[in-house]
Design a protein around this motif. Structure first.
Motif, PDB file in Angstrom:
ATOM      1  N   VAL A 219       0.840  -1.198   0.000  1.00  0.00           N
ATOM      2  CA  VAL A 219       0.000   0.000   0.000  1.00  0.00           C
ATOM      3  C   VAL A 219       0.877   1.250   0.000  1.00  0.00           C
ATOM      4  O   VAL A 219       0.620   2.199  -0.756  1.00  0.00           O
ATOM      5  N   TYR A 220       1.912   1.266   0.798  1.00  0.00           N
ATOM      6  CA  TYR A 220       2.832   2.407   0.834  1.00  0.00           C
ATOM      7  C   TYR A 220       3.441   2.646  -0.551  1.00  0.00           C
ATOM      8  O   TYR A 220       3.484   3.777  -1.041  1.00  0.00           O
ATOM      9  N   ALA A 221       3.885   1.583  -1.203  1.00  0.00           N
ATOM     10  CA  ALA A 221       4.462   1.712  -2.546  1.00  0.00           C
ATOM     11  C   ALA A 221       3.435   2.247  -3.536  1.00  0.00           C
ATOM     12  O   ALA A 221       3.741   3.116  -4.367  1.00  0.00           O
ATOM     13  N   ARG A 222       2.208   1.757  -3.456  1.00  0.00           N
ATOM     14  CA  ARG A 222       1.144   2.220  -4.362  1.00  0.00           C
ATOM     15  C   ARG A 222       0.892   3.709  -4.154  1.00  0.00           C
ATOM     16  O   ARG A 222       0.796   4.484  -5.097  1.00  0.00           O
ATOM     17  N   LEU A 223       0.778   4.129  -2.896  1.00  0.00           N
ATOM     18  CA  LEU A 223       0.441   5.524  -2.601  1.00  0.00           C
ATOM     19  C   LEU A 223       1.585   6.461  -2.945  1.00  0.00           C
ATOM     20  O   LEU A 223       1.370   7.537  -3.506  1.00  0.00           O
ATOM     21  N   THR A 224       2.803   6.090  -2.603  1.00  0.00           N
ATOM     22  CA  THR A 224       3.947   6.978  -2.869  1.00  0.00           C
ATOM     23  C   THR A 224       4.308   7.013  -4.345  1.00  0.00           C
ATOM     24  O   THR A 224       5.004   7.933  -4.780  1.00  0.00           O
ATOM     25  N   GLY A 225       3.828   6.053  -5.120  1.00  0.00           N
ATOM     26  CA  GLY A 225       4.119   6.022  -6.546  1.00  0.00           C
ATOM     27  C   GLY A 225       3.097   6.719  -7.413  1.00  0.00           C
ATOM     28  O   GLY A 225       3.205   6.688  -8.645  1.00  0.00           O
ATOM     29  N   ASP A 226       2.114   7.367  -6.807  1.00  0.00           N
ATOM     30  CA  ASP A 226       1.041   7.993  -7.586  1.00  0.00           C
ATOM     31  C   ASP A 226       1.227   9.509  -7.669  1.00  0.00           C
ATOM     32  O   ASP A 226       1.122  10.200  -6.647  1.00  0.00           O
ATOM     33  N   PRO A 227       1.470  10.051  -8.872  1.00  0.00           N
ATOM     34  CA  PRO A 227       1.681  11.499  -9.002  1.00  0.00           C
ATOM     35  C   PRO A 227       0.457  12.338  -8.639  1.00  0.00           C
ATOM     36  O   PRO A 227       0.605  13.438  -8.102  1.00  0.00           O
ATOM     37  N   GLN A 228      -0.752  11.830  -8.914  1.00  0.00           N
ATOM     38  CA  GLN A 228      -1.958  12.598  -8.569  1.00  0.00           C
ATOM     39  C   GLN A 228      -2.092  12.757  -7.059  1.00  0.00           C
ATOM     40  O   GLN A 228      -2.454  13.827  -6.572  1.00  0.00           O
ATOM     41  N   LEU A 229      -1.808  11.689  -6.320  1.00  0.00           N
ATOM     42  CA  LEU A 229      -1.865  11.792  -4.860  1.00  0.00           C
ATOM     43  C   LEU A 229      -0.764  12.719  -4.363  1.00  0.00           C
ATOM     44  O   LEU A 229      -1.003  13.550  -3.482  1.00  0.00           O
ATOM     45  N   ALA A 230       0.425  12.612  -4.940  1.00  0.00           N
ATOM     46  CA  ALA A 230       1.539  13.478  -4.533  1.00  0.00           C
ATOM     47  C   ALA A 230       1.173  14.951  -4.706  1.00  0.00           C
ATOM     48  O   ALA A 230       1.558  15.789  -3.878  1.00  0.00           O
ATOM     49  N   ASP A 231       0.425  15.273  -5.757  1.00  0.00           N
ATOM     50  CA  ASP A 231      -0.006  16.657  -5.978  1.00  0.00           C
ATOM     51  C   ASP A 231      -0.948  17.162  -4.895  1.00  0.00           C
ATOM     52  O   ASP A 231      -1.059  18.368  -4.667  1.00  0.00           O
ATOM     53  N   LEU A 232      -1.647  16.253  -4.225  1.00  0.00           N
ATOM     54  CA  LEU A 232      -2.597  16.631  -3.171  1.00  0.00           C
ATOM     55  C   LEU A 232      -1.948  16.750  -1.794  1.00  0.00           C
ATOM     56  O   LEU A 232      -2.553  17.298  -0.874  1.00  0.00           O
ATOM     57  N   LEU A 233      -0.728  16.204  -1.642  1.00  0.00           N
ATOM     58  CA  LEU A 233      -0.112  16.085  -0.316  1.00  0.00           C
ATOM     59  C   LEU A 233       1.190  16.870  -0.227  1.00  0.00           C
ATOM     60  O   LEU A 233       2.199  16.466  -0.790  1.00  0.00           O
ATOM     61  N   ALA A 234       1.185  17.950   0.516  1.00  0.00           N
ATOM     62  CA  ALA A 234       2.439  18.684   0.749  1.00  0.00           C
ATOM     63  C   ALA A 234       3.378  17.862   1.621  1.00  0.00           C
ATOM     64  O   ALA A 234       4.595  17.943   1.480  1.00  0.00           O
ATOM     65  N   GLY A 235       2.820  17.056   2.526  1.00  0.00           N
ATOM     66  CA  GLY A 235       3.632  16.315   3.481  1.00  0.00           C
ATOM     67  C   GLY A 235       3.875  14.868   3.129  1.00  0.00           C
ATOM     68  O   GLY A 235       4.566  14.170   3.853  1.00  0.00           O
ATOM     69  N   GLY A 236       3.298  14.364   2.039  1.00  0.00           N
ATOM     70  CA  GLY A 236       3.565  13.005   1.587  1.00  0.00           C
ATOM     71  C   GLY A 236       2.823  11.925   2.340  1.00  0.00           C
ATOM     72  O   GLY A 236       1.838  12.181   3.032  1.00  0.00           O
ATOM     73  N   VAL A 237       3.335  10.704   2.206  1.00  0.00           N
ATOM     74  CA  VAL A 237       2.763   9.505   2.824  1.00  0.00           C
ATOM     75  C   VAL A 237       3.805   8.933   3.777  1.00  0.00           C
ATOM     76  O   VAL A 237       4.981   8.838   3.430  1.00  0.00           O
ATOM     77  N   HIS A 238       3.364   8.530   4.969  1.00  0.00           N
ATOM     78  CA  HIS A 238       4.293   8.066   6.007  1.00  0.00           C
ATOM     79  C   HIS A 238       3.748   6.849   6.733  1.00  0.00           C
ATOM     80  O   HIS A 238       2.540   6.633   6.777  1.00  0.00           O
ATOM     81  N   ASP A 239       4.640   6.084   7.358  1.00  0.00           N
ATOM     82  CA  ASP A 239       4.216   5.143   8.390  1.00  0.00           C
ATOM     83  C   ASP A 239       4.733   5.614   9.742  1.00  0.00           C
ATOM     84  O   ASP A 239       4.364   5.093  10.779  1.00  0.00           O
ATOM     85  N   TYR A 240       5.598   6.606   9.698  1.00  0.00           N
ATOM     86  CA  TYR A 240       6.026   7.352  10.886  1.00  0.00           C
ATOM     87  C   TYR A 240       6.104   8.805  10.435  1.00  0.00           C
ATOM     88  O   TYR A 240       6.709   9.099   9.412  1.00  0.00           O
ATOM     89  N   THR A 241       5.505   9.696  11.182  1.00  0.00           N
ATOM     90  CA  THR A 241       5.424  11.087  10.745  1.00  0.00           C
ATOM     91  C   THR A 241       6.349  11.966  11.571  1.00  0.00           C
ATOM     92  O   THR A 241       6.134  12.132  12.777  1.00  0.00           O
ATOM     93  N   PRO A 242       7.365  12.554  10.944  1.00  0.00           N
ATOM     94  CA  PRO A 242       8.213  13.506  11.667  1.00  0.00           C
ATOM     95  C   PRO A 242       7.400  14.703  12.164  1.00  0.00           C
ATOM     96  O   PRO A 242       6.401  15.094  11.556  1.00  0.00           O
ATOM     97  N   GLU A 243       7.819  15.275  13.255  1.00  0.00           N
ATOM     98  CA  GLU A 243       7.091  16.369  13.915  1.00  0.00           C
ATOM     99  C   GLU A 243       6.839  17.557  12.992  1.00  0.00           C
ATOM    100  O   GLU A 243       5.807  18.195  13.081  1.00  0.00           O
ATOM    101  N   ASP A 244       7.759  17.874  12.102  1.00  0.00           N
ATOM    102  CA  ASP A 244       7.632  19.073  11.265  1.00  0.00           C
ATOM    103  C   ASP A 244       7.016  18.802   9.896  1.00  0.00           C
ATOM    104  O   ASP A 244       7.145  19.600   8.984  1.00  0.00           O
TER     105      ASP A 244
END
Length: 143
Positions: A18-43
């Motif tokens: 699922v992570y590979a599918r989501l991070t490999g999609d340019p349309q989703l990337a355009d919607l997300l300034a912060g990307g896709v994570h399984d651990y989210t850095p504080e900033d």
């Protein structure tokens, strides 16, 4: 007939697929300034998606083993209203619902959208939206 040994539940291979599918999609990337994570850095900037919790339940059949895995995705935004979260959720569902997943060591049968709920952070300033999405992924031991 000898049944092969029981493989481990598939939640980790599912999370990786699922992570590979989501991070490999340019349309989703355009919607997300912060990307896709399984651990989210504080900033991490908003909006972003977190691949969250998974629950594996045995779903055995005669002569083999299977599982139903419920995977939770979390979308976090600071947009006014729910529109941005729902747009991101729609893209996530388009990428996963009834779409094939490659899962080494498992046969993927189906992924189904199961549940969605939008929440608003009650803490001041109350500007964080949290969309919780759940998907049921049905797999079985390869034959």
């Amino acid at each position: 007939m000898t049944t092969p040994p029981v493989p481990a539940p598939p939640s980790w291979p599912i999370q990786k697929a699922v992570y590979a599918r989501l991070t490999g999609d340019p349309q989703l990337a355009d919607l997300l300034a912060g990307g896709v994570h399984d651990y989210t850095p504080e900033d991490t900037p908003y909006p972003f998606v977190v691949v969250g919790e998974a629950i594996d339940t045995p779903d055995n059949r005669h002569g083999g083993y299977g599982w139903q895995t419920v995977l939770t995705l979390h979308t976090w935004t600071r947009a006014e209203g729910n529109g941005q979260a729902f747009a991101i959720g729609a893209r996530l569902t388009a990428l996963l619902d009834h779409q094939p997943l490659t899962l080494p060591g498992y046969d993927h049968l189906v992924t189904r959208y199961e549940y969605g709920q939008i929440l608003t952070d009650p803490e001041p300033p109350g500007d964080i939206r949290h969309l919780v999405l759940r998907y049921r992924i049905v797999t079985e031991q390869p034959t």
